[in-house]
Write a protein that holds these residues in place. Structure first.
Motif, PDB file in Angstrom:
ATOM      1  N   PRO A 280      -4.074   6.714   0.224  1.00 17.27           N
ATOM      2  CA  PRO A 280      -4.865   6.629  -1.004  1.00 17.27           C
ATOM      3  C   PRO A 280      -5.783   5.414  -0.969  1.00 17.27           C
ATOM      4  CG  PRO A 280      -2.638   5.851  -1.411  1.00 17.27           C
ATOM      5  CD  PRO A 280      -2.673   6.362   0.000  1.00 17.27           C
ATOM      6  N   SER A 281      -7.002   5.605  -1.447  1.00 15.22           N
ATOM      7  CA  SER A 281      -7.950   4.506  -1.593  1.00 15.22           C
ATOM      8  C   SER A 281      -8.294   4.391  -3.065  1.00 15.22           C
ATOM      9  CB  SER A 281      -9.226   4.782  -0.787  1.00 15.22           C
ATOM     10  OG  SER A 281     -10.237   3.865  -1.156  1.00 15.22           O
ATOM     11  N   LYS A 282      -7.828   3.329  -3.701  1.00 15.66           N
ATOM     12  CA  LYS A 282      -8.166   3.119  -5.115  1.00 15.66           C
ATOM     13  C   LYS A 282      -9.662   2.927  -5.282  1.00 15.66           C
ATOM     14  CE  LYS A 282      -3.742   1.374  -6.627  1.00 15.66           C
ATOM     15  NZ  LYS A 282      -3.032   0.419  -7.439  1.00 15.66           N
ATOM     16  N   GLU A 283     -10.273   2.247  -4.308  1.00 14.81           N
ATOM     17  CA  GLU A 283     -11.710   1.983  -4.354  1.00 14.81           C
ATOM     18  C   GLU A 283     -12.523   3.283  -4.374  1.00 14.81           C
ATOM     19  OE1 GLU A 283     -14.870   0.362  -1.126  1.00 14.81           O
ATOM     20  OE2 GLU A 283     -13.139  -0.936  -1.493  1.00 14.81           O
ATOM     21  N   LEU A 284     -12.109   4.265  -3.573  1.00 11.38           N
ATOM     22  CA  LEU A 284     -12.836   5.526  -3.483  1.00 11.38           C
ATOM     23  C   LEU A 284     -12.280   6.600  -4.418  1.00 11.38           C
ATOM     24  CD1 LEU A 284     -13.291   5.674   0.392  1.00 11.38           C
ATOM     25  CD2 LEU A 284     -14.989   5.024  -1.328  1.00 11.38           C
ATOM     26  N   GLY A 285     -11.074   6.372  -4.953  1.00  8.72           N
ATOM     27  CA  GLY A 285     -10.452   7.366  -5.826  1.00  8.72           C
ATOM     28  C   GLY A 285     -10.099   8.637  -5.088  1.00  8.72           C
ATOM     29  N   SER A 286      -9.719   8.500  -3.816  1.00  8.10           N
ATOM     30  CA  SER A 286      -9.440   9.655  -2.973  1.00  8.10           C
ATOM     31  C   SER A 286      -8.482   9.245  -1.865  1.00  8.10           C
ATOM     32  CB  SER A 286     -10.747  10.178  -2.362  1.00  8.10           C
ATOM     33  OG  SER A 286     -10.519  11.345  -1.626  1.00  8.10           O
ATOM     34  N   PHE A 287      -8.002  10.247  -1.124  1.00  9.95           N
ATOM     35  CA  PHE A 287      -7.286   9.957   0.111  1.00  9.95           C
ATOM     36  C   PHE A 287      -8.322   9.765   1.213  1.00  9.95           C
ATOM     37  CE2 PHE A 287      -3.612  12.248  -1.818  1.00  9.95           C
ATOM     38  CZ  PHE A 287      -2.652  11.264  -1.619  1.00  9.95           C
ATOM     39  N   ILE A 288      -7.993   8.898   2.173  1.00 11.99           N
ATOM     40  CA  ILE A 288      -8.838   8.737   3.343  1.00 11.99           C
ATOM     41  C   ILE A 288      -8.030   9.097   4.581  1.00 11.99           C
ATOM     42  CG2 ILE A 288     -10.403   7.071   2.301  1.00 11.99           C
ATOM     43  CD1 ILE A 288      -8.870   4.832   3.732  1.00 11.99           C
ATOM     44  N   LEU A 289      -8.728   9.630   5.574  1.00  7.41           N
ATOM     45  CA  LEU A 289      -8.117  10.121   6.798  1.00  7.41           C
ATOM     46  C   LEU A 289      -8.651   9.326   7.989  1.00  7.41           C
ATOM     47  CD1 LEU A 289      -6.672  12.380   8.544  1.00  7.41           C
ATOM     48  CD2 LEU A 289      -8.860  13.592   8.423  1.00  7.41           C
ATOM     49  N   PRO A 290      -7.773   8.619   8.731  1.00  7.10           N
ATOM     50  CA  PRO A 290      -8.237   7.915   9.918  1.00  7.10           C
ATOM     51  C   PRO A 290      -8.562   8.911  11.030  1.00  7.10           C
ATOM     52  CG  PRO A 290      -5.859   7.674   9.702  1.00  7.10           C
ATOM     53  CD  PRO A 290      -6.341   8.424   8.492  1.00  7.10           C
ATOM     54  N   VAL A 291      -9.656   8.660  11.747  1.00  2.60           N
ATOM     55  CA  VAL A 291     -10.048   9.508  12.871  1.00  2.60           C
ATOM     56  C   VAL A 291     -10.046   8.622  14.114  1.00  2.60           C
ATOM     57  CG1 VAL A 291     -11.784  11.057  13.824  1.00  2.60           C
ATOM     58  CG2 VAL A 291     -11.491  10.902  11.345  1.00  2.60           C
ATOM     59  N   LYS A 292      -9.050   8.837  14.971  1.00  2.00           N
ATOM     60  CA  LYS A 292      -8.894   7.959  16.125  1.00  2.00           C
ATOM     61  C   LYS A 292      -9.991   8.169  17.161  1.00  2.00           C
ATOM     62  CE  LYS A 292      -5.263  10.948  17.991  1.00  2.00           C
ATOM     63  NZ  LYS A 292      -3.867  10.960  18.384  1.00  2.00           N
ATOM     64  N   LYS A 293     -10.180   7.140  17.963  1.00  2.00           N
ATOM     65  CA  LYS A 293     -11.264   7.120  18.947  1.00  2.00           C
ATOM     66  C   LYS A 293     -11.186   8.307  19.899  1.00  2.00           C
ATOM     67  CE  LYS A 293     -13.546   4.257  22.382  1.00  2.00           C
ATOM     68  NZ  LYS A 293     -13.607   2.942  23.030  1.00  2.00           N
ATOM     69  N   ALA A 294      -9.998   8.658  20.362  1.00  2.00           N
ATOM     70  CA  ALA A 294      -9.859   9.768  21.306  1.00  2.00           C
ATOM     71  C   ALA A 294     -10.424  11.064  20.728  1.00  2.00           C
ATOM     72  CB  ALA A 294      -8.393   9.954  21.701  1.00  2.00           C
ATOM     73  N   VAL A 295     -10.225  11.284  19.437  1.00  2.00           N
ATOM     74  CA  VAL A 295     -10.755  12.487  18.782  1.00  2.00           C
ATOM     75  C   VAL A 295     -12.276  12.375  18.661  1.00  2.00           C
ATOM     76  CG1 VAL A 295     -10.807  13.808  16.632  1.00  2.00           C
ATOM     77  CG2 VAL A 295      -8.623  12.977  17.543  1.00  2.00           C
TER      78      VAL A 295
END
Length: 95
Positions: A60-75
């Protein structure tokens, strides 16, 4: 299973971490369906972008009011996507 498009963005201008922001309706649905969250309010998910599938968590990101998804370098390398690119995402919440 959720399917949506999102733009890859970088955490801090000089940072190496890249994320996607989940759409509001997806965030709301995940939040409603997962009352028991892990540390920091994270939710375990399986994600597919292009031909790359991996397990991770959304946060959760309170700043964005949403969930955020990390996208790793390999992807990012495998799928040829970088900061500012729109990508098609398939996401499933894991038990």
């Amino acid at each position: 299973m959720y399917e949506f498009e999102a733009t890859v963005w970088r955490w801090r201008e000089d940072g190496t971490w890249h994320f996607l922001t989940l759409p509001e309706d997806v965030t709301d649905d995940i939040d409603d369906r997962t009352p028991q969250k892990a540390g920091f309010g994270s939710v375990r998910v399986e994600v597919t972008i292009g031909s790359s599938t991996w397990s991770t968590s959304v946060f959760p990101s309170k700043e964005l009011g949403s969930f955020i998804l990390p996208v790793k370098k390999a992807v990012r390398v495998a799928e040829g996507c970088e900061e500012g690119d729109r990508v098609r995402v398939r996401l499933a919440v894991q038990p």
